[in-house]
Write a protein that holds these residues in place. Structure first.
Motif, short mmCIF file in Angstrom:
data_model
loop_
_atom_site.label_atom_id
_atom_site.label_comp_id
_atom_site.label_asym_id
_atom_site.label_seq_id
_atom_site.Cartn_x
_atom_site.Cartn_y
_atom_site.Cartn_z
N UNK A 204 -28.48 -52.22 5.34
CA UNK A 204 -27.22 -51.99 4.64
C UNK A 204 -26.77 -53.29 3.96
N UNK A 205 -26.86 -54.38 4.69
CA UNK A 205 -26.40 -55.66 4.14
C UNK A 205 -27.21 -56.06 2.91
N UNK A 206 -28.52 -55.86 2.99
CA UNK A 206 -29.36 -56.29 1.88
C UNK A 206 -29.68 -55.14 0.91
N UNK A 207 -28.98 -54.03 1.08
CA UNK A 207 -29.19 -52.87 0.20
C UNK A 207 -30.66 -52.50 0.10
N UNK B 260 -33.52 -49.87 0.79
CA UNK B 260 -33.56 -48.43 1.00
C UNK B 260 -34.59 -48.06 2.05
N UNK C 274 -26.32 -43.61 5.33
CA UNK C 274 -25.89 -42.79 4.20
C UNK C 274 -25.82 -41.32 4.61
N UNK D 21 -39.05 -43.82 2.59
CA UNK D 21 -38.23 -44.91 3.13
C UNK D 21 -38.97 -45.75 4.17
N UNK E 47 -30.75 -47.51 6.39
CA UNK E 47 -29.73 -47.24 5.39
C UNK E 47 -29.68 -45.74 5.13
#
Lengths: 352, 587, 365
Positions: free
Chosen positions: A297-300, A302, A310, A131, A306
Motif C-alpha cells: 500500500x505504501x509503495x503502491x 499492485x 482494495x 498480482x 494491496x
C-alpha cells in the motif's frame, strides 16, 4: 574401507510420502474451514445484523441506483439464495467453473474459478495470478536481504555481546521493530526517491521477465524498507538463539578440537541456532506471500496485499474470499515446508 | 471532501409536472478557447481562470494516478465528475462543454453534432444532426444508430449498475423495455428515432429545457453494436475521440494512445497534444502528492485535491504554492434549519442563528480557505450562472452579529434562547467540528446546541433526512452538503430546495426547505429555454431561501490542486471543477 | 610411581606462601602446572575456582584428579585446554605443555595446540557432540583441522578410529548421527574424535559418569588400552576415587580449588594422609566391604569459592580440626611432603595423623 559409501540408512520414502499426503489433506480441510469462516464473516454476519439482500447489493451499484437496479444486482449476485446455496455455488465453481452474463455474451469462468468480482465483474483467479509475482518479488528480495543482514548482525552481536556494536545494533533493531512500515516507507520514499532521486518512485514495478535490472531497481526501496523491519526481528532473534547455542556443550567440543572461531561460530553455533530461525522464517514468508499489505500500500505496488486492502475497501466479496484463501494456502503450505525442513536440518526429527 | 463522487441524480420527477413554455435557441457558440487569458508565470491560481503555459507542442505521455478506481472505464457505466472529464479523451458526445478556462466552459457546443439540439415547441422532442466524416477507431463511420445503441445498452442496470438513470426516466421508452441486451430487437422509435445515419431524434416523456446538458454525459457516447462486449467493453471501449485504449489491466492501470481515425477537422475543441496517457489506479494518495511535487507524475486524476499533510507543505513553500491552483467547486457545504422544529417554525428564531453563527468558524471546521472553501453568502456557488453576489446577513469580518441575533431572538419571543440538537455524520470529522462550532457560537446568545452524530449510511434515510425523526428529536440544525451534476441552477438547486422531493419516510437531502413559491419557480425554470431568464429565476429561488433563513450556507468547496511539473496548456475546467484533461500537453 | 617432582625442602618460597609446593619440573614432564590460579570475576565477587595448583605429568602416565563437584577439577582441565570464554577469566601461574607456556599465550597459539597436542573427552557425549552432524563428519572435521588431507582419506581415518575404539561395522556407523548411537558408543566415538590427531595429552573429564556401570568399565579399559597404544599422557578427572583406582599412576585430590593431597596412586590408596581423602575413601563403594556397613559421606558442604575461609578450607568439615586448634581457621596449611613425594596440605602433626590413620580410619574402611 574407502570407496563408495552409502550415506547412512536409505531414507524411508514411503513414510515421508504418506506424511506429506496426510498433511496436504489436512491443509485442504483447513482451507475449506478458512473459506467458511470468511464466508460467514462477510455473508452471514451482515445478515444477522439485519442486512437484506438489497442493502448488501447497494454496495455494488452506483449511488443513484433505483430499487430496480438494486434488486437486479442482488439477483445477479445470488443474494436471494440461502446462505448454504451461495457457499456451495462458490465452492463448486472452484472445481467445475461457472458462467457469468456479460450482457452480450455468456462468459465461462474455468476451474479454478474463484468467482467474479462484484465490483468490476472480472474473474478473480487471473487477478491473483497477475498480482502474485509482485508479492513474490517483494517477499523474495526482502527476505534474502533480511536473512543476510538480520542473521549476520545477530551473529556478530552474539559473538561480541556487550560490545559497542552489539548495543548499537540492538538499539537500531528495537527502532526497526517499533517503527511502522508506512512511516519508514513514506519517509524513505520522500528522502531517497523524491529528494535524492536514488530509488524508483512508488508504484513503479517492472516485471522480472521484462527487465531484471529495472525490476531490482523498482523494488529496491520496498525491499529495504520491508527487510528493515524483519532484519530487526531476526537480528534480535538470531542473537538470542546464538547466545543460547554458544553455551551448548557441543560448542565447547568444537573449540576443543581446535577449530577456528569462525568455524565454531558459523558451522556449529549458527547451525545449531538455525531451527527456530527457519521456523519463524517459514511462517513469516508464508504470511508475506499472502500479501505485504502495508508495504504494498505504501509503495503502491499492485501485489496481493494491496489487492486485499482494495477488495476489503470495496467490500468485493469474491476477491476477499479468493485472496484470503490464497493467503491461507501460503501459510499452510509454508508450515508444511517448515515441518519438512525440520527433518533436513535436524536429523533427530527424521527418525523420530 | 475526499469523496470523488461529485455527481448526483437529477430528479427528473420534478420536471414531470412542468408544461412547456416557449423555447429559444440556446445559442451554441462553437470553437474553443482562442481568446482566453493566458499566462506563463508560475503563480498560485495561474491555471484557474487562465491557461497556464499555453503550447501547441505535441508529444510526450501524460501520467495520471487515482487513489482508487473509477467506477468503470465504460462510458455507459460511469457517474463521476472526473471520469466524465477524462472520457472525453476517448469518447465524444453530441454536445460538450467548451474546453476553456474560467466561465468559458459554461458554454455548450456541438461535438459529434453540428450544433446544439433543436427542441420542439414544447421541449419534448430534441433533434441533433451529426457532423460528417466521423469515425470510430477501427475506421467505421459513427452514425446516429451508434448513439441510440449506446443509450439503449446502458438501460441494462444488471450489467451497468453505475450510470445515472436520466435516460431511463426522461425518454418515452416502450412499455417494459429492458435495454439493448434483454430486449434485443425491440423497436425504440418512441424514445429515440434515427431516420438516417446523421439524424437522431429524442422523444421525452415531459418537457425538459436542459436536455443538451444530458448530451454531454459519457452515457451518450456512441458504441458500435458489433464491437460491444457488454460488461467487458470497459476493457477496450471503442474510441470516438482522439485517443484509444492501448492496454488495460483491471484495478492497476490503463494506457491510451493516439486514435489514427480521429479527425481533428471534426473536433475543434480537443487539442490532443500528448502522444498518450497513462492512468494508474489504487495509488497511495500521499505518494500521488509526492510524485506530482517531484515531477514524476502529472495529474491526480480525481481532482479532489491534496492531503492535509501536503496542503501544509504546499502553502508554506512559495515555489510549491506557485504550482498550485485552488478552484471553487460547484459544491456547497451547508446546514439545514428544519422549520418543523419549534421554535424554528418562527422565522426570527431562524434569523437569530443566521446572525449569531461565526462564518470563519464554519470555514475553519471544514479545513480553512484553501482545502475547505470560500465563505458562502448564498446557495449557488459563484461558478454557477445566476449565482448571487449579495450578503444577506452581513457582519463584521464575517464573525457573526450577536446584537442582531439577540434582537431577532427577542422578536421571536425567546430572548433567553432555546435548546436544539444538531445532527452530523459520525464518519466526517469536519462535520463534528462544525457542530461544536455551532454549539460554542450559539451559546453566546443563549441557544443551547447539543451535537449528535449519526452513521453516514443511515443519515438521510433514518435520521436527518427523515422528517418525523427530525421533529421528534428536536433536530434544529443538520450538517449537509450538495454538489451539482452540472453547472446550472437546476442541477444545483432542484434536489435541495424543492419541497416535493421531501419524502416523509426519509431519504431526502432537502431537510428544511418547504416553500411553495420556490417549487413554483423551479417548475418555471425547468421549461425556460432562455438562458438569461432561467438564470434570473434561479437567482430568485436563492434569494427566497436566504431571506427565509432555512439554510445556513457554509462554504463553497474548494480543492487545492498541484500542477504537474512539465505540463503545458493547463487550466481548470469549471464544468468539472478540475483540470481539463483534453487540453493538457507536455513540455 | 611417585609424582615426578622431587619434593622440595620445607623452606621454599612457594611452600612458605602455602600455595605452590613443587619445585622445578622434572625433565620428563610433558605437562607441568605450577601455582595455577583461575579466578572468575562476577557481580558477587571473585570466584576463585582454582587457587594455587601444581602438578607434573609425563607421557605414558595417567594422573587422576579427584574431588567433589565445585572443587575446581573441571576448571583446571578447561584452563589447560584454554577453553574458558575469553574475557571471563583471570589466569595466573604457569601451564607448560611440552615446554611451551600456555598461560598468557595468544588464543590462536593455544587453538593450534588443541586437538593436536591435547585433546579432551567430555562428560556427557550426547550433549557434547553436535546433534546435526554425523559422527563421521565430526571426527573428519577434527582430523582435517590439523591435517591437510582430502576428505576421503580423512573419512578412512575416521572409520579406522571408530574401529579401534570398538564400534562394530564402523564403515556403516560412520554416517550415523550421535542420537543413533547408544551412550557407550557415543563415548567411544568421542574418544575416537579426541584421538583423531594422535594427541600427546588426553584429558578425560568424568568420562564415565553418564554411563551405566558395565559400560563404565569398558570405557575405562579402552582408555587404558589406547593410552598404551598412543603413549599419551592422560588426565582423568573424576569425583569417584574408584574410577582412577586401577587406572591412575598418580592422584591429585582437590578441595576448594586447591590440591590437598598429591601422591602416587599407591600412596593415596594405601596411605592416604589427608582427612578429606579419608572421607572420600570412606564414601567409596568397595567390593571387599561388608555390605552391612553403610557408606560414610563427608558431613557438611564445600565452602563458597567466593569467600573461602581463611586457614584450612576443609577445617569446618574436618573431624580433627579440634586437635590442631586455632591454626586450622587462621592459617593456610602448607603444601608439603612429609614423606618423600607424598604431598599434602594439613595442619595435623605428621605423627598424630599417622596415628589417626592406623587407629581410626584404616580399620573401618
Amino acid at each position: 574401507m574407502a570407496g563408495p559409501v552409502s550415506r547412512g540408512r536409505p531414507p524411508d520414502a514411503l513414510p515421508v510420502l504418506t506424511y506429506v499426503i496426510r498433511r496436504l489433506i489436512a491443509a485442504a480441510m483447513l482451507l475449506i474451514v478458512v473459506s467458511m469462516i470468511v464466508f460467514t464473516i462477510f455473508y452471514v454476519f451482515p445478515r444477522w445484523a439485519g442486512a437484506t439482500p438489497e442493502t448488501l447489493a447497494t454496495r455494488y451499484v452506483g449511488r443513484t441506483a433505483t430499487a430496480e437496479t438494486v434488486h437486479l444486482a442482488a439477483q445477479r449476485l445470488g443474494f436471494y439464495d440461502p446462505i448454504w446455496v451461495q457457499y456451495w455455488n462458490w465452492f463448486k465453481a472452484i472445481f467445475v467453473g461457472s458462467t457469468y452474463d456479460m450482457g452480450t455474451s455468456i462468459e465461462h469462468c474455468p476451474a479454478p474459478c474463484l468467482g467474479y468480482s462484484f465490483q468490476s465483474k472480472t474473474p478473480v483467479w487471473p487477478d491473483l495470478l497477475d498480482r502474485a509475482p509482485v508479492t513474490f518479488s517483494l517477499a523474495a528480495g526482502a527476505s534474502i536481504i533480511w536473512l543476510l543482514f538480520g542473521v549476520t548482525v545477530g551473529v556478530v552481536s552474539a559473538v561480541r555481546k556487550g560490545s559497542l556494536f552489539d548495543r548499537a545494533a540492538m538499539t537500531v533493531a528495537l527502532a526497526g521493530i517499533s517503527l511502522p512500515i508506512y512511516f519508514t516507507g513514506l519517509v524513505s520514499l520522500a528522502v531517497f526517491s523524491y529528494a535524492l532521486g536514488w530509488t524508483a518512485p512508488g508504484g513503479s514495478y517492472t516485471p522480472l521477465t521484462t527487465n531484471p535490472a529495472q525490476w531490482a531497481y523498482s523494488l529496491l526501496l520496498p525491499w529495504i524498507t520491508l527487510s528493515f523491519l524483519f532484519s530487526a526481528t531476526y537480528a534480535r532473534f538470531t542473537r538470542a538463539g546464538m547466545l543460547e547455542t554458544m553455551n551448548e556443550d557441543y560448542i565447547r567440543t568444537a573449540r576443543a578440537k581446535g577449530l577456528p572461531s569462525r568455524t565454531v561460530t558459523l558451522k556449529h553455533g549458527l547451525r545449531g541456532a538455525l531451527t527456530p530461525i527457519v521456523t519463524v522464517f517459514g511462517l513469516d514468508l508464508g504470511l508475506l506471500l499472502g500479501g505485504a499489505v502495508l508495504t504494498e500500500k505504501t509503495f503502491s505496488l499492485n501485489g496481493l496485499g494491496k489487492y486485499t486492502v482494495d477488495a476489503i475497501g470495496n467490500q468485493d466479496l469474491p476477491r476477499i474470499l479468493g485472496v484470503t484463501l490464497l493467503a491461507a494456502f501460503f501459510i499452510v503450505f509454508s508450515n508444511l515446508v517448515v515441518d519438512l525442513l525440520y527433518a533436513v536440518i535436524d536429523p533427530r526429527v527424521r527418525t523420530a | 471532501m475526499s469523496n470523488p463522487r461529485k455527481k448526483r441524480l437529477l430528479a427528473v420527477t420534478a420536471a414531470a409536472a412542468v408544461t412547456a413554455l416557449g423555447l429559444a435557441a440556446c445559442s451554441g457558440s462553437s470553437g474553443g478557447s482562442n481568446n482566453a487569458a493566458t499566462t506563463t508565470t508560475a503563480a498560485f491560481d495561474a491555471a484557474n481562470g487562465k491557461i497556464f503555459n499555453p503550447s501547441d507542442k505535441k508529444g510526450g505521455t501524460i501520467t495520471m494516478a487515482d487513489e482508487g478506481e473509477p467506477d468503470s472505464t465504460d462510458p455507459g457505466d460511469s457517474y463521476y465528475g472526473y471520469t466524465w472529464d477524462l472520457m472525453r479523451l476517448y469518447g465524444r458526445g453530441l454536445v460538450m462543454f467548451d474546453v476553456a478556462p474560467g466561465d468559458g466552459s459554461s458554454k455548450l457546443s456541438g461535438d459529434l453534432a453540428d450544433g446544439l439540439g433543436k427542441p420542439s415547441e414544447n421541449a419534448k422532442t430534441w433533434t441533433y444532426k451529426l457532423k460528417s466524416g466521423l469515425k470510430f477507431e477501427d475506421g467505421t463511420a459513427i452514425t446516429s444508430k451508434d448513439i441510440k445503441y449506446a443509450i439503449t445498452r446502458t438501460l441494462d442496470k444488471d450489467i451497468f449498475p453505475d450510470a445515472p438513470t436520466y435516460f431511463d426516466d426522461l425518454l418515452a421508452w416502450p412499455a417494459d423495455y429492458k435495454g439493448a441486451y434483454k430486449s434485443k430487437g425491440v423497436d425504440v422509435k418512441s424514445a429515440i428515432d434515427t431516420p438516417d445515419d446523421s439524424t437522431i431524434i429524442f422523444h421525452l416523456k415531459n418537457s425538459f429545457s436542459g436536455f443538451d446538458y444530458l448530451m454531454t454525459t459519457s452515457q451518450a457516447y456512441p458504441v458500435p453494436e458489433a464491437k460491444d462486449t457488454g460488461a467487458k467493453y470497459k476493457e477496450h471501449p471503442i474510441s470516438s475521440g482522439p485517443y484509444m485504449f492501448a492496454t488495460y489491466e483491471a484495478g492497476k492501470k490503463f494506457t491510451l494512445k493516439r486514435n489514427p481515425n480521429w479527425d481533428a477537422a471534426t473536433d475543434p475543441q480537443r487539442k490532443a497534444l500528448p502522444d498518450g496517457y497513462e492512468y494508474s489506479m489504487n495509488v497511495n494518495q500521499d505518494d500521488i502528492d509526492n510524485r506530482i511535487i517531484a515531477g514524476d507524475l502529472d495529474i491526480h486524476v480525481t481532482g479532489t485535491g491534496v492531503t492535509p499533510a501536503t496542503q501544509g507543505k504546499v502553502l508554506s513553500d512559495p515555489n510549491l504554492k506557485a504550482r498550485a491552483d485552488n478552484p471553487t467547486l460547484a459544491r456547497l457545504w451547508y446546514t439545514s434549519i428544519p422549520t418543523t422544529v419549534a421554535p424554528l417554525d418562527n422565522k426570527d428564531c431562524r434569523m437569530a442563528i443566521m446572525y449569531a453563527m461565526d462564518r470563519t468558524a464554519y470555514q475553519t471546521a471544514y479545513g480553512g480557505a484553501f482545502a475547505g472553501g470560500a465563505i458562502a453568502t448564498s446557495l449557488m456557488p459563484p461558478l454557477i450562472p445566476g449565482s448571487l453576489k449579495k450578503d444577506f446577513y452581513p457582519s463584521q469580518d464575517n464573525k457573526g452579529d450577536l446584537t442582531k441575533a439577540k434582537e431577532a431572538l427577542t422578536k421571536c419571543g425567546k430572548p433567553d434562547g432555546f435548546e436544539i440538537t444538531m445532527a452530523f455524520r459520525n464518519e466526517r470529522p469536519k462535520e463534528k467540528a462544525l457542530a461544536e462550532a455551532f454549539q460554542q457560537q450559539l451559546a453566546k446568545v443563549g441557544i443551547k446546541v447539543t451535537p449528535k452524530g449519526f452513521a453516514k449510511k443511515d443519515y438521510f434515510s433514518t435520521y436527518a433526512g427523515n422528517p418525523p425523526y427530525v421533529k421528534a428529536n428536536n433536530i434544529g440544525l443538520a450538517a449537509n452538503g450538495w454538489g451539482a451534476d452540472w453547472n446550472d441552477g437546476y442541477g444545483f438547486l432542484a434536489q435541495i430546495v424543492d419541497s416535493r422531493v421531501i419524502r416523509e419516510t426519509g431519504g431526502s437531502s432537502n431537510i428544511s426547505v418547504r416553500m411553495p413559491e420556490v417549487d413554483k419557480l423551479i417548475d418555471q425554470a425547468a421549461v425556460e429555454t432562455d438562458n438569461a431568464k432561467r438564470e434570473a429565476l434561479y437567482g430568485q429561488i436563492d434569494t427566497l431561501v436566504m431571506d427565509n433563513a432555512v439554510i445556513y450556507p457554509g462554504v463553497w468547496a474548494k480543492a487545492l490542486l498541484v500542477r504537474g511539473k512539465t505540463l503545458t496548456n493547463v487550466f481548470v475546467n469549471q464544468a468539472y471543477g478540475m483540470y481539463d484533461y483534453t487540453s493538457l500537453g507536455k513540455q | 610411581m611417585s609424582p615426578a617432582a622431587p619434593g622440595t625442602t620445607t623452606g621454599s618460597t612457594a611452600y612458605e606462601t602455602g600455595i605452590g609446593g613443587l619445585g622445578e619440573p622434572p625433565a620428563n614432564a610433558y605437562l607441568s602446572v605450577r601455582d595455577l590460579r583461575v579466578h572468575f570475576p562476577t557481580d558477587d565477587g571473585i570466584v576463585k575456582s582454582v587457587d594455587g595448583l601444581s602438578f607434573d605429568l609425563a607421557r605414558g602416565k595417567t594422573l587422576g584428579i579427584v574431588g567433589e563437584s565445585g572443587s575446581g577439577k573441571s576448571v583446571t582441565s578447561l584452563s589447560i585446554m584454554g577453553l574458558h570464554k575469553p574475557g571471563t577469566v583471570r589466569m595466573q601461574g604457569s601451564i607448560r605443555l611440552d615446554g611451551q607456556e600456555l598461560v598468557g599465550a595468544p588464543a590462536e597459539t593455544v587453538r593450534g595446540l588443541r586437538g593436536k597436542k591435547m585433546a579432551m573427552i567430555f562428560q556427557d557425549p550426547l550433549s557434547a557432540m553436535h546433534p546435526f552432524y554425523t559422527v563421521g563428519d565430526q571426527i573428519i572435521e577434527a582430523y582435517q583441522v590439523h591435517n591437510k588431507v582430502p576428505k576421503k582419506a580423512a573419512r578412512a581415518h575416521a572409520i579406522d578410529l571408530l574401529g579401534r575404539v570398538g564400534i562394530p561395522q564402523p564403515n556403516k556407523r560412520v554416517d550415523d548421527y550421535p542420537h543413533q548411537f547408544s551412550g557407550g558408543m557415543r563415548q567411544r566415538a568421542m574418544i575416537a574424535m579426541a584421538l583423531s590427531c594422535d594427541p600427546d595429552l588426553l584429558i578425560a573429564d568424568e568420562p564415565t559418569t553418564a554411563l551405566d556401570v558395565t559400560v563404565q568399565a569398558q570405557i575405562l579399559d579402552l582408555i587404558r588400552d589406547l593410552q598404551r597404544d598412543f603413549d599419551a599422557a592422560v588426565i582423568i578427572i573424576t569425583h569417584d576415587l574408584g574410577v582412577v583406582a586401577e587406572l591412575a599412576d598418580d592422584i591429585l585430590v582437590m578441595y576448594a580449588g586447591r590440591s590437598v593431597e598429591y601422591a602416587s596412586a599407591h600412596g593415596v590408596f594405601n596411605e592416604p594422609q589427608h582427612p578429606y581423602t579419608w572421607g572420600l575413601m570412606a564414601s567409596m563403594p568397595r567390593l571387599d566391604r561388608d555390605p552391612a556397613d553403610r557408606l560414610m559421606p563427608i558431613k557438611g558442604t564445600p565452602p563458597s569459592l567466593i569467600s573461602v575461609p581463611p586457614g584450612c578450607p576443609f577445617s569446618p568439615r574436618c573431624a580433627y580440626a579440634a586437635r590442631v586448634g586455632a591454626a586450622c581457621v587462621t592459617e593456610r596449611p602448607a603444601f608439603h611432603a612429609p614423606t618423600s613425594a607424598h604431598y599434602l596440605a594439613c595442619h595435623l602433626d605428621d605423627g598424630e595423623r599417622m596415628q589417626i590413620w592406623s587407629d581410626e580410619i584404616e580399620p573401618n574402611l
